[in-house]
Design a protein around this motif. Structure first.
Motif, PDB file in Angstrom:
ATOM      1  N   PHE A 186      35.892   6.411   3.318  1.00  0.00           N
ATOM      2  CA  PHE A 186      34.451   6.193   3.449  1.00  0.00           C
ATOM      3  C   PHE A 186      34.157   4.733   3.125  1.00  0.00           C
ATOM      4  O   PHE A 186      34.561   4.232   2.068  1.00  0.00           O
ATOM      5  CB  PHE A 186      33.668   7.102   2.501  1.00  0.00           C
ATOM      6  CG  PHE A 186      33.919   8.568   2.701  1.00  0.00           C
ATOM      7  CD1 PHE A 186      34.950   9.203   2.029  1.00  0.00           C
ATOM      8  CD2 PHE A 186      33.140   9.302   3.571  1.00  0.00           C
ATOM      9  CE1 PHE A 186      35.201  10.554   2.207  1.00  0.00           C
ATOM     10  CE2 PHE A 186      33.373  10.658   3.765  1.00  0.00           C
ATOM     11  CZ  PHE A 186      34.418  11.282   3.084  1.00  0.00           C
ATOM     12  N   THR A 187      33.485   4.020   4.029  1.00  0.00           N
ATOM     13  CA  THR A 187      33.115   2.618   3.802  1.00  0.00           C
ATOM     14  C   THR A 187      31.608   2.518   3.649  1.00  0.00           C
ATOM     15  O   THR A 187      30.848   3.111   4.426  1.00  0.00           O
ATOM     16  CB  THR A 187      33.575   1.727   4.968  1.00  0.00           C
ATOM     17  OG1 THR A 187      33.052   2.232   6.194  1.00  0.00           O
ATOM     18  CG2 THR A 187      35.100   1.710   5.060  1.00  0.00           C
ATOM     19  N   GLU A 193      37.527  -2.185  12.132  1.00  0.00           N
ATOM     20  CA  GLU A 193      38.852  -1.576  12.045  1.00  0.00           C
ATOM     21  C   GLU A 193      39.213  -1.273  10.605  1.00  0.00           C
ATOM     22  O   GLU A 193      38.902  -2.040   9.683  1.00  0.00           O
ATOM     23  CB  GLU A 193      39.904  -2.515  12.660  1.00  0.00           C
ATOM     24  CG  GLU A 193      41.297  -1.897  12.748  1.00  0.00           C
ATOM     25  CD  GLU A 193      42.294  -2.827  13.408  1.00  0.00           C
ATOM     26  OE1 GLU A 193      42.084  -4.052  13.323  1.00  0.00           O
ATOM     27  OE2 GLU A 193      43.267  -2.333  14.004  1.00  0.00           O
ATOM     28  N   VAL A 194      39.872  -0.120  10.403  1.00  0.00           N
ATOM     29  CA  VAL A 194      40.398   0.284   9.097  1.00  0.00           C
ATOM     30  C   VAL A 194      41.827   0.747   9.306  1.00  0.00           C
ATOM     31  O   VAL A 194      42.096   1.597  10.166  1.00  0.00           O
ATOM     32  CB  VAL A 194      39.557   1.411   8.460  1.00  0.00           C
ATOM     33  CG1 VAL A 194      40.195   1.884   7.166  1.00  0.00           C
ATOM     34  CG2 VAL A 194      38.141   0.937   8.190  1.00  0.00           C
ATOM     35  N   GLU A 219      41.015   8.515  12.463  1.00  0.00           N
ATOM     36  CA  GLU A 219      40.056   8.817  13.527  1.00  0.00           C
ATOM     37  C   GLU A 219      38.639   8.695  12.979  1.00  0.00           C
ATOM     38  O   GLU A 219      38.326   9.267  11.928  1.00  0.00           O
ATOM     39  CB  GLU A 219      40.275  10.237  14.058  1.00  0.00           C
ATOM     40  CG  GLU A 219      39.276  10.639  15.137  1.00  0.00           C
ATOM     41  CD  GLU A 219      39.452  12.081  15.566  1.00  0.00           C
ATOM     42  OE1 GLU A 219      40.292  12.783  14.956  1.00  0.00           O
ATOM     43  OE2 GLU A 219      38.735  12.515  16.492  1.00  0.00           O
ATOM     44  N   ARG A 220      37.796   7.936  13.663  1.00  0.00           N
ATOM     45  CA  ARG A 220      36.411   7.777  13.205  1.00  0.00           C
ATOM     46  C   ARG A 220      35.629   9.053  13.506  1.00  0.00           C
ATOM     47  O   ARG A 220      35.575   9.517  14.631  1.00  0.00           O
ATOM     48  CB  ARG A 220      35.745   6.599  13.916  1.00  0.00           C
ATOM     49  CG  ARG A 220      34.295   6.368  13.484  1.00  0.00           C
ATOM     50  CD  ARG A 220      33.658   5.244  14.296  1.00  0.00           C
ATOM     51  NE  ARG A 220      32.255   5.070  13.943  1.00  0.00           N
ATOM     52  CZ  ARG A 220      31.260   5.794  14.439  1.00  0.00           C
ATOM     53  NH1 ARG A 220      31.521   6.750  15.322  1.00  0.00           N
ATOM     54  NH2 ARG A 220      30.015   5.581  14.070  1.00  0.00           N
ATOM     55  N   TRP A 242      36.180   7.743   8.265  1.00  0.00           N
ATOM     56  CA  TRP A 242      37.423   7.874   9.006  1.00  0.00           C
ATOM     57  C   TRP A 242      38.255   8.975   8.363  1.00  0.00           C
ATOM     58  O   TRP A 242      38.161   9.218   7.146  1.00  0.00           O
ATOM     59  CB  TRP A 242      38.218   6.562   8.992  1.00  0.00           C
ATOM     60  CG  TRP A 242      37.665   5.505   9.890  1.00  0.00           C
ATOM     61  CD1 TRP A 242      38.088   5.177  11.136  1.00  0.00           C
ATOM     62  CD2 TRP A 242      36.577   4.621   9.609  1.00  0.00           C
ATOM     63  NE1 TRP A 242      37.342   4.155  11.655  1.00  0.00           N
ATOM     64  CE2 TRP A 242      36.401   3.783  10.738  1.00  0.00           C
ATOM     65  CE3 TRP A 242      35.734   4.450   8.518  1.00  0.00           C
ATOM     66  CZ2 TRP A 242      35.422   2.808  10.801  1.00  0.00           C
ATOM     67  CZ3 TRP A 242      34.756   3.477   8.582  1.00  0.00           C
ATOM     68  CH2 TRP A 242      34.602   2.667   9.721  1.00  0.00           C
ATOM     69  N   SER A 243      39.084   9.628   9.167  1.00  0.00           N
ATOM     70  CA  SER A 243      39.817  10.769   8.630  1.00  0.00           C
ATOM     71  C   SER A 243      41.156  10.925   9.333  1.00  0.00           C
ATOM     72  O   SER A 243      41.325  10.540  10.491  1.00  0.00           O
ATOM     73  CB  SER A 243      38.992  12.058   8.792  1.00  0.00           C
ATOM     74  OG  SER A 243      39.738  13.190   8.418  1.00  0.00           O
ATOM     75  N   ALA A 244      42.105  11.507   8.602  1.00  0.00           N
ATOM     76  CA  ALA A 244      43.387  11.963   9.146  1.00  0.00           C
ATOM     77  C   ALA A 244      43.604  13.369   8.601  1.00  0.00           C
ATOM     78  O   ALA A 244      43.725  13.561   7.384  1.00  0.00           O
ATOM     79  CB  ALA A 244      44.518  11.036   8.736  1.00  0.00           C
TER      80      ALA A 244
END
Length: 705
Positions: free
Chosen positions: A628-629, A641-642, A661-662, A668-670
């Motif tokens: 989380f940004t 980009e992360v 994946e956004r 973003w998550s995996a």
């Protein structure tokens, strides 16, 4: 009433050339659009087969439990159909440890449970599952859990739910062909009954019947291999047809075949007794009136029944408000058939140069408008039911395909508006041509009457003179020989041949081959004449081009609709993601997720913020990872980009790069991160805030044993 093929005079050659060139450019553009979208559909269709989503399991995926459970339970987002080996549990050596019996829990069709043998040792166990969702699509997957402590496992699973590529492709083509055949069958019959019947329209309807019948039969044979993940050779195993027919999708396909048998009789009556012309207009009208009610009622029943075979086995049969959704889906499918099949019928009628009354064109225009209204209303309801939220329109695959469909519908409606304008001009031109034709007919009738009266007067005046002349000629005529007698006959024959030569036709002289050749020449000449008359009619040509463009876009739209029917609805996908994110910890060791706060600063003022990395359950095996940004005020913020990687230096493992994946703004998550063992891992996070500004921060995270 004059036909539309003979209303407008031939235009200049240059105008016809420009019209033909424009039509060719239009068809090239539409063909390119069709090819591009069909390619996109073939790519997207491979991942569009998961509808019933696994929402939770007990034990949870990747969890470590203290004692061996008595059974493994799976919960799905919708009902599923189970078989004896739908759930298999394998020990670390790959040996089955379940009882081999899979059943629903408490009669709930959205659950599945498999009992386990007692006395299971510690280690990591693999659960492989497969099922068929209530909307007819196969689903499958696998997950792991550990008893006591994680261990290495040699279990290799094949869930069997992923369809063979060849079978999956053929099944998708069959579904598309079935939809297209239904549209052609319904639209062709409606157009023939209410607007105009002709040989091209009959071909559309009959071809639609043949297509949907063949596609349904192929789908029935492919159903077993499709759901069991077998190759094309499984089609030859007819013994599994009994298992297929015992399921809801199989019963729907069988019902469709039976209804198509009745539809064949309907087609025979519609294009036989109802449209046959005997030459007596009064008798024809009386016969049609006698058959109209029966055909209308029977056709409606069969159209509703055929549409219901889709509604009872696909999206409408599961989820919210299914009692309302299925009738709405039936209306939606029939409206699609009337509009798209009617467009195809009108297109082939105009293309063939068939005469069609202006009243018929106006009737179809009103019918198409009503179909569009029905499509919009039912489509809005279906979109709300399947998507559920505005965010799902862009964050889910179903939502993105739905946006493509909406865009194509907008294009189609725009072209339809152009067609309606051409229809209005066509009607005006027809009315003016009728007036001119009637005036010309009256003038010709008056002229013919005057000529007849004059000829009668002259004949009476010359009658006496002719009688006297004939008597004198007979007295003075000499005796003639046989050759002289035959002379007039030869002269008459020569005159006939001369007349034939002047008319451009030759005599067949009793030769059947020559007669057939002359017949083909006359047919080709008539076809060329009809085509010239058709292309010379500006209004008719404009209507024909717009209708053909509508038909091409409709074909692409039907392909998108087919993919949508095979894609997991956005509402179900969102609920699945929410359940995975909020699912309470089921591991019996009560291991909390690991959360790391990482401030970052790439240089400029806009490059300052915070990142929170969360790993759950932070145990060896499968883990979920979230990033989380936010800005300094804790508001979610996106960055270009992360990147993230994990390294276990003490064991020489890594760096393991984690693909992210956004999901939404600043998230973003995996979903599946495999951590092979416990220890203190080094987390490396790279944040890029512009084309040239980025920073990499490292932190240590502990993965428990």
């Amino acid at each position: 009433m004059p036909s539309l093929t003979s209303l407008a005079p031939a235009g200049p050659t240059a105008t016809r050339s420009r019209t033909t060139a424009t039509a060719r450019r239009l068809m090239a553009i539409c063909g390119t659009l069709l090819a591009a979208l069909l390619c996109a559909l073939s790519v997207g269709a491979s991942s569009a087969s998961a509808h019933a989503a696994l929402t939770s399991t007990d034990p949870a995926d990747g969890s470590v439990v203290k004692t061996a459970p008595r059974e493994v339970t799976l919960n799905f987002s919708e009902g599923v159909l189970l078989s004896g080996d739908s759930v298999r549990v394998l020990d670390p050596k790959g040996k089955r440890v379940d009882t081999g019996k899979t059943a629903h829990v408490g009669g709930k069709s959205s659950t599945a449970a498999a009992g386990l043998h007692s006395g299971l040792p510690d280690g990591t166990y693999t659960v492989a599952w497969k099922a068929v969702s209530e909307d007819s699509h196969p689903v499958s997957g696998a997950f792991t859990f550990s008893i006591g402590a994680p261990s290495k496992t040699t279990a290799k699973v094949s869930t069997g739910g992923e369809s063979d590529s060849t079978v999956g492709t053929l099944y998708g083509i069959g579904r598309y062909a079935a939809y297209g055949g239904f549209a052609a069958l319904v639209g062709g019959c409606v157009f023939a009954g209410l607007c105009r019947s002709s040989r091209p329209v009959r071909k559309i309807a009959v071809s639609g019947w043949v297509t949907v019948f063949t596609a349904t039969l192929v789908l029935l044979l492919l159903r077993g291999p499709y759901t069991d993940g077998e190759g094309i050779g499984g089609v030859l195993d007819l013994g599994r047809l009994g298992d297929v027919l015992s399921t809801k999708p199989g019963a729907a396909l069988l019902s469709r075949l039976l209804l198509l048998g009745a539809a064949a009789i309907f087609l025979a009556v519609l294009f036989g007794s109802y449209t046959r012309r005997s030459g007596d207009a009064e008798v024809d009208a009386r016969r049609r009136q006698d058959l109209a009610f029966g055909l209308g009622f029977g056709g409606t029943v069969m159209a509703v029944g055929l549409a219901a075979t889709w509604a009872m086995a696909e999206h409408a049969s599961v989820g919210l408000q299914r009692q309302l959704a299925m009738p709405v889906d039936v209306i939606h499918l029939i409206a699609v058939g009337v509009w798209m099949g009617g467009l195809a019928s009108l297109a082939v009628t105009l293309r063939a140069g068939e005469p069609i009354e202006r009243a018929a064109v106006r009737r179809f225009s009103r019918l198409a408008f009503g179909s569009v209204v029905a499509l919009v209303v039912t489509g809005l309801y279906q979109s709300w039911r399947q998507v559920g939220s505005w965010g799902a329109l862009t964050d889910t695959e179903y939502g993105r395909w739905l946006l493509v469909k909406v865009g194509l519908v907008a294009v189609l409606v725009g072209i339809a508006a152009v067609s309606r304008r051409w229809t209005g001009r066509l009607t005006d031109a027809t009315a003016e041509a009728e007036k001119e034709t009637e005036a010309g007919t009256e003038a010709e009738s008056a002229s013919e009457a005057a000529s007849d009266a004059k000829a009668t007067t002259e004949a009476r005046a010359e009658a006496g003179t002719d009688a006297e002349t004939a008597a004198a000629v007979k007295a003075a005529q000499p005796a003639r020989t046989g050759a002289a007698i035959d002379a007039p006959a030869e002269a008459k024959s020569a005159g006939a041949k001369s007349a034939e030569a002047e008319s451009g036709e030759e005599s067949d002289d009793g030769d059947p081959v020559r007669a057939a050749q002359l017949a083909r020449q006359r047919a080709a000449k008539g076809k060329a004449t009809t085509r010239r008359e058709r292309d010379a009619d500006r209004e008719r040509s404009g209507l024909r081009r717009s209708v053909i463009a509508e038909t091409v876009v409709a074909v692409v739209l039907l392909a998108v609709a087919t993919v949508l029917s095979g894609t997991q609805p956005g509402r179900a996908e969102t609920e699945q993601a929410g359940a995975a994110a909020t699912q309470p910890g089921r591991d019996r060791l009560n291991v909390d997720p690991v959360s790391v706060l990482i401030p970052y600063n790439t240089g400029p003022k806009s490059g300052r913020g915070k990142a929170v990395v969360m790993i759950e359950p932070a145990l060896p095996g499968d883990n979920a990872l979230h990033v989380f940004t936010t800005d300094l005020a804790d508001r979610p913020v996106d960055v270009p980009e992360v990147k993230l990687s994990l390294t276990l230096g003490s064991k020489g493992i890594g760096p393991l790069r984690i693909p992210l994946e956004r999901l939404s703004t600043g998230h973003w998550s995996a979903r599946t991160v495999q951590l092979p063992m416990a220890g203190t891992w080094q987390l490396s996070l790279t944040v890029r805030t512009s084309d040239i500004d980025q920073v990499t921060e490292t932190r240590n995270v502990k993965v428990a044993q």
